[in-house]
Design an enzyme around this catalytic site. Structure first.
Site, mmCIF file in Angstrom:
data_model
loop_
_atom_site.group_PDB
_atom_site.id
_atom_site.type_symbol
_atom_site.label_atom_id
_atom_site.label_comp_id
_atom_site.label_asym_id
_atom_site.label_seq_id
_atom_site.Cartn_x
_atom_site.Cartn_y
_atom_site.Cartn_z
ATOM 1 N N VAL A 1 -53.343 -1.488 -38.830
ATOM 2 C CA VAL A 1 -54.962 -0.703 -37.655
ATOM 3 C C VAL A 1 -54.234 -0.362 -36.606
ATOM 4 O O VAL A 1 -52.705 -1.054 -35.853
ATOM 5 C CB VAL A 1 -55.889 -1.848 -37.219
ATOM 6 C CG1 VAL A 1 -55.909 -2.062 -38.689
ATOM 7 C CG2 VAL A 1 -55.175 -3.200 -37.185
ATOM 8 N N CYS A 2 -54.910 0.827 -35.611
ATOM 9 C CA CYS A 2 -53.540 1.538 -35.041
ATOM 10 C C CYS A 2 -54.398 1.814 -33.669
ATOM 11 O O CYS A 2 -55.621 2.818 -34.488
ATOM 12 C CB CYS A 2 -52.502 2.140 -35.400
ATOM 13 S SG CYS A 2 -51.980 1.409 -36.504
#
Ligand SMILES: *[C@@H]1O[C@H](CO)[C@@H](O)[C@H](O)[C@H]1NC(C)=O
Ligand SMILES: *[C@@H]1O[C@H](CO)[C@@H](O)[C@H](O)[C@H]1NC(C)=O
Ligand SMILES: *[C@@H]1O[C@H](CO)[C@@H](O)[C@H](O)[C@H]1NC(C)=O
Ligand SMILES: *[C@@H]1O[C@H](CO)[C@@H](O)[C@H](O)[C@H]1NC(C)=O
Length: 392
Positions: free
Chosen positions: A139-140
């Site tokens: 996740v970013c």
């Protein structure tokens, strides 16, 4: 074997897509750059990977330096697998079954992975597992912005390791912490000239963050979907192999594409094992986009459009035309801080400020990378998020 594999992947995915507590937010940070204070754990060091060497030898230099940290990381994954299926059965399966998969991977990835296993002494199947992990659980936040002079700045936080072992004493995620010492910047060279540069985890051969100096910048973010990554991986194991691994595609594009338009076309059109977001910046005004991918094709391309007042594109892990999961809204605070910064003030420095604001910065953030295509610059920094900080 496939069934067990599906089970762990499905469990991790279900876990990773639900965050239960509302984010801890704060005012937009300023003055964070040059990186300093408790959220900065150190600059990332540089290595060279020589693309003229046979794939099996390319990573020897990186692994010689990072072997101990890689072994520690793999041991933590073994412990987690043991907690999940006691008695070492899961890792036995990984050690027996995944080496069979390595020869099905496209050139040069199988050979590079074999070389890493040999150089580190880590069993081949476990290096394969380490390489599959990022395809599914990252996740970013990524952003590309254009300043008033037409310069493009691309920044990203890489967040990884949710639900992968909570360390109650340190209030940190075990896997996220162990990844930090594995972060490396890599200069990929051919004929002794830079082809592209990346921020990577030692032992991982795909690309999540990279720049082709003067041509384009690229980051990849995970896209959760019912038709998720583990289905594609399962199909690969079962013999359906006409789709591309996402981070192998980004690597191939960084290595071979010669323009923004070519990179955009390949990222939009190549069939993939799992859905993804590609965030691409070019080298001229108006060249920056978010490509929202299903496994088959691009669903949407959102481009910078100065006439419409859209001078940046920003992606976390939700389709831009939908609301983010309210418990995991990193987009609204990030956009708010971009707006507060204004186009006139955009730079590597101010993008670092935005990426340093909680919950854009969170307990899963391993590194922040800043790239500027016109100067060919890539800088990256190891991050920390002392409590209170999301998630947990
Ligand atoms: C806990 O944090 C301390 C101080 O930051 C560090 O030295 C130690 O290695 C950490 N322990 C683990 C298991 O991450
Ligand atoms: C590569 O280039 C550097 C300087 O750019 C030079 O010092 C080095 O000797 C070159 N290496 C080879 C193998 O040509
Ligand atoms: C941008 O990329 C194109 C395609 O590679 C190249 O021809 C052009 O010179 C680049 N422009 C700049 C300003 O570097
Ligand atoms: C950011 O600015 C745009 C354009 O003015 C506006 O539409 C949007 O609502 C703002 N978003 C936030 C979160 O402040």
């Amino acid at each position: 074997m496939a069934r067990y594999f599906y089970l762990i992947l499905a469990a991790f995915c279900a876990a990773a897509s639900s965050q239960f507590i509302p984010p801890y937010t704060e005012d937009c940070r300023t003055g964070m750059y040059p990186p300093n204070g408790p959220t900065f754990k150190g600059a990332v060091s540089w290595y060279t990977v020589n693309l003229d060497l046979p794939p099996k030898e390319r990573w020897n230099g990186v692994i010689a330096d990072k072997k101990t940290q890689l072994v520690t990381m793999i041991q933590a994954i073994r412990d987690l697998a043991d907690a999940f299926v006691p008695g070492g059965k899961l890792i036995e399966l990984v050690d027996v079954a995944l080496p069979l998969m390595v020869d099905t991977l496209p050139y040069p990835f199988g050979d590079e992975i074999k070389g890493i296993a040999t150089a580190s002494g880590v069993p081949l199947g476990e290096v394969v597992l380490f390489n599959i992990f990022y395809e599914v659980f990252t996740v970013c936040t990524s952003v590309v912005a254009e300043d008033t002079k037409g310069n493009l700045v691309h920044g990203r936080n890489l967040d990884f390791g949710l639900f992968m072992g909570w360390d109650a004493k340190n209030k940190s995620w075990v896997v996220s912490e162990l990844l930090k010492p594995l972060v490396v910047n890599v200069d990929f060279r051919r004929n002794n000239k830079t082809v592209f540069k990346s921020t990577n985890f030692a032992g991982y051969v795909g690309m999540l963050t990279g720049i082709k100096p003067n041509v384009f910048t690229l980051t990849m973010n995970e896209r959760f979907s019912l038709d998720g990554g583990y289905i594609g991986i399962l199909e690969w194991i079962l013999g359906k192999r006409d789709e591309m691994w996402m981070s192998f595609l980004t690597r191939s594009v960084l290595e071979n594409a010669t323009s923004y338009e070519e990179a955009k076309f390949r990222l939009a059109q190549t069939k993939l094992l799992a859905p993804a977001y590609f965030i691409l910046g070019g080298n001229a005004t108006g060249q920056a986009c978010i490509i929202t991918r299903s496994r088959i094709t691009s669903l949407d391309i959102l481009e910078i459009d100065l006439k419409l007042g859209r001078w940046f594109v920003l992606e976390t892990n939700y389709d831009h035309w939908k609301e983010p999961l309210f418990l995991d809204d990193r987009r609204t605070p990030a956009v708010k801080c971009m707006n507060a910064t204004s186009q006139a003030k955009i730079s590597m420095k101010t993008i670092y400020d935005v990426l340093s604001t909680k919950p854009v910065l969170n307990k899963l953030t391993t590194y922040t990378t800043l790239m500027q295509v016109s100067s060919g610059t890539l800088e990256s920094y190891i991050r920390d998020c002392p409590s209170p900080c999301m998630p947990w």
